[in-house]
Scaffold this active site. Structure first.
Site, PDB file in Angstrom:
ATOM      1  N   LYS A  59       3.182  22.780 -26.551  1.00 59.21           N
ATOM      2  CA  LYS A  59       2.931  23.600 -25.349  1.00 59.21           C
ATOM      3  C   LYS A  59       3.817  24.841 -25.397  1.00 59.21           C
ATOM      4  O   LYS A  59       5.002  24.743 -25.746  1.00 59.21           O
ATOM      5  CB  LYS A  59       3.235  22.774 -24.107  1.00 59.21           C
ATOM      6  CG  LYS A  59       2.917  23.490 -22.784  1.00 59.21           C
ATOM      7  CD  LYS A  59       3.217  22.589 -21.583  1.00 59.21           C
ATOM      8  CE  LYS A  59       2.879  23.244 -20.269  1.00 59.21           C
ATOM      9  NZ  LYS A  59       3.193  22.383 -19.094  1.00 59.21           N
ATOM     10  N   SER A 134      -0.576  21.619 -15.748  1.00 60.91           N
ATOM     11  CA  SER A 134      -0.476  22.885 -16.428  1.00 60.91           C
ATOM     12  C   SER A 134      -0.602  22.754 -17.951  1.00 60.91           C
ATOM     13  O   SER A 134      -0.831  23.754 -18.634  1.00 60.91           O
ATOM     14  CB  SER A 134       0.866  23.553 -16.101  1.00 60.91           C
ATOM     15  OG  SER A 134       1.945  22.752 -16.573  1.00 60.91           O
ATOM     16  N   SER A 158       1.758  17.550 -14.664  1.00 62.90           N
ATOM     17  CA  SER A 158       1.135  18.379 -15.699  1.00 62.90           C
ATOM     18  C   SER A 158       0.890  17.729 -17.048  1.00 62.90           C
ATOM     19  O   SER A 158       0.273  18.339 -17.912  1.00 62.90           O
ATOM     20  CB  SER A 158       1.965  19.631 -15.935  1.00 62.90           C
ATOM     21  OG  SER A 158       1.723  20.532 -14.900  1.00 62.90           O
TER      22      SER A 158
HETATM   23  N1  GLN Z   1       0.334  21.125 -10.485  1.00 65.10           N
HETATM   24  C1  GLN Z   1       1.735  21.081 -10.190  1.00 65.10           C
HETATM   25  C2  GLN Z   1       2.237  22.478  -9.886  1.00 65.10           C
HETATM   26  O1  GLN Z   1       1.444  23.353  -9.888  1.00 65.10           O
HETATM   27  C3  GLN Z   1       2.488  20.458 -11.294  1.00 65.10           C
HETATM   28  C4  GLN Z   1       2.775  21.398 -12.408  1.00 65.10           C
HETATM   29  C5  GLN Z   1       3.595  20.741 -13.471  1.00 65.10           C
HETATM   30  O2  GLN Z   1       3.755  19.531 -13.526  1.00 65.10           O
HETATM   31  N2  GLN Z   1       4.168  21.573 -14.299  1.00 65.10           N
HETATM   32  O3  GLN Z   1       3.374  22.690  -9.647  1.00 65.10           O
END
Ligand code: GLN
Length: 463
Positions: A59, A134, A158
């Site tokens: 990532k 994400s 995420s």
């Molecule tokens: N969807 C969550 C956010 O937007 C989690 C994102 C993540 O785990 N990086 O913060």
């Protein structure tokens, strides 16, 4: 194998609006050098390390020398990190071949990979749908067969949520289990690094390579690392599985509910004792998460000022005549709308007048949420719940409504706030053929039990 994977990426991963768009940069030179090294080892007949020759993707929030690190943001355009993240170093030392860097929501903020400055990622299982976020690129790359495994990060869901949307396995290790050295921070009390794979055994192998003390990360635990693959041989008979009613509320999709009920039947058949538990503060998890995460993000993102990393608004441009104007102009041009929203929210909840009402309160509720889990884990060995309230939604379906998007995280953020471990495992699909994931949550540093339950589910669902 590396060549085959690159060929597949070239054929299907195009950023042309039709392809999946999971890779942002390929590290061909580094990959081929490592592949040659592993081939030479194999030719000599030497013992091979656990990930010898396994093609993996990273990532783009983790640093890797020789490749850009954008965090999905325009503000890091042109930045070349001078060191490898510890997770990257460990994978390579275990023989993995690093194929390149994977698309993600900007600074890991999002649930659909639609917040990347480098274009959306498409779900390989349904190209008109989001892969989740994400770590959307990381999940999509495994689902599409572009990599055998990938690294993602999970701050509020995420890893688990995109794994569920793309039909792959994704692991959220316990907070502190895997080093974050070389991770571009979003929310430091929540961020974790973990693997994606097509099956539980591969995920356990990667976790074993990644986990463990790191001199370079003071938040990384020195507890001994478990034998995650070895633990999979132990049967699940006699394990107590908790099912929290709070995760099965009104908004839960009927097909997901049915798939999880079937999963629980499978666990009963394997000899587990399945029983109801209460996690009474669950309803406060989303607001608590979005206070804590934005507060920490506003602090972490202050370092992107046009001086130290990546983009700088052109000197002498209309908006950048003075130093402060240069900071402002760089941040205005470099950050996307969601990141700006979070910096504003986070600055607000930390401001003198609102700190007690929002930030301090959120920290107190976080303790209550953690206690819910500790109480439950006195009676059960693992908790089973949905990962997401719905299957993968259509591209563009939720982009106009940030609150709807935040509600996507309803099943994942509590485990994030509590620091416990979690995993998402495929457990079925909808009539329309969309993957369904089930979440297993485990005690702090008890990845072994969580993985055993995950394997039993994988075996019984026979996907
Ligand atoms: N969807 C969550 C956010 O937007 C989690 C994102 C993540 O785990 N990086 O913060």
């Amino acid at each position: 194998m590396a060549e085959q994977h690159y060929a597949r990426i070239a054929a299907e991963d195009g950023p042309d609006g039709k392809g999946i768009n999971s890779f942002l940069a390929l590290s061909r030179e580094r990959a081929m050098a490592q592949a040659a090294k592993i081939d030479a080892l194999a030719a000599k007949g030497d013992a091979l390390p656990p990930l010898a020759g396994v093609p993996v993707g990273i990532k783009d929030v983790l640093t890797m020398t020789g490749s850009p690190a954008t965090a999905g943001s325009k503000i890091l355009q042109g930045y070349r990190p001078p060191y490898d993240a510890t997770a990257v170093t460990r994978l390579e030392a275990a023989g993995a071949v690093l194929l390149g860097k994977l698309n993600c929501d900007e600074f890991a903020m999002g649930s659909s990979n639609e917040n990347s400055a480098y274009g959306v990622v498409r779900n390989p299982r349904a190209l008109d749908r989001v892969p989740g976020g994400s770590s959307g690129g990381s999940a999509a790359a495994v689902a599409a067969g572009f990599a055998v495994a990938t690294l993602g990060t999970d701050t509020g869901g995420s890893i688990r949520q995109p794994a569920a949307f793309c039909g792959v396995v994704g692991v959220l290790p316990t907070y502190g289990r895997v080093s974050r050295f070389g991770l571009i921070a979003f929310a430091s009390s929540l961020d974790r690094v973990g693997p994606f794979a097509t099956n539980v055994r591969d995920a356990a192998t990667l976790l074993g390579v990644l986990a463990g003390k790191d001199e370079k990360d003071a938040t990384c635990s020195d507890r001994p690392v478990g034998d995650y693959v070895g633990a999979l041989a132990k049967p699940v008979k006699g394990l107590r599985i908790g099912v929290p009613a709070e995760y099965f509320g009104e908004g839960l999709d009927a097909e997901i509910r049915a798939a999880i009920e079937r999963t629980l039947d499978g666990l009963r058949a394997a000899g587990c004792e399945v029983k109801p538990i209460a996690l009474p503060h669950t309803k406060y998890a989303i607001p608590t998460y979005y206070v804590v995460a934005t507060a920490e993000a506003s602090a972490n993102l202050s370092r992107f000022d046009g001086v130290r990393f990546g983009l700088r608004a052109a000197a002498g441009s209309a908006g950048a005549q003075t130093l402060t104007a240069m900071f402002r102009e760089t941040r205005d041009q470099g950050f996307g709308a969601e990141v700006k929203r979070r910096i504003l929210l986070g600055t607000y909840v930390l401001s003198a007048g609102y700190y007690d009402a929002y930030y301090r309160k959120a920290q107190q509720v976080r303790t209550l949420l953690t206690r819910d889990f500790l109480t439950a884990f006195a009676e059960v060995d693992a908790i089973v719940a949905p990962v997401t309230p719905t299957p993968a939604f259509k591209l563009g379906e939720k982009t106009d409504d940030p609150v709807q998007m935040y509600l996507e995280d309803i099943c994942t953020v509590a485990a994030s706030l509590a620091g416990i471990c979690g995993i998402s495992v495929p457990c079925g699909e909808t009539k329309a053929g969309l993957p369904i994931g089930v979440q297993i949550m485990g005690r702090h540093f008890d990845e072994e039990t969580m993985l055993r339950v995950a394997l039993a589910i994988e075996d019984s669902s026979q996907l």
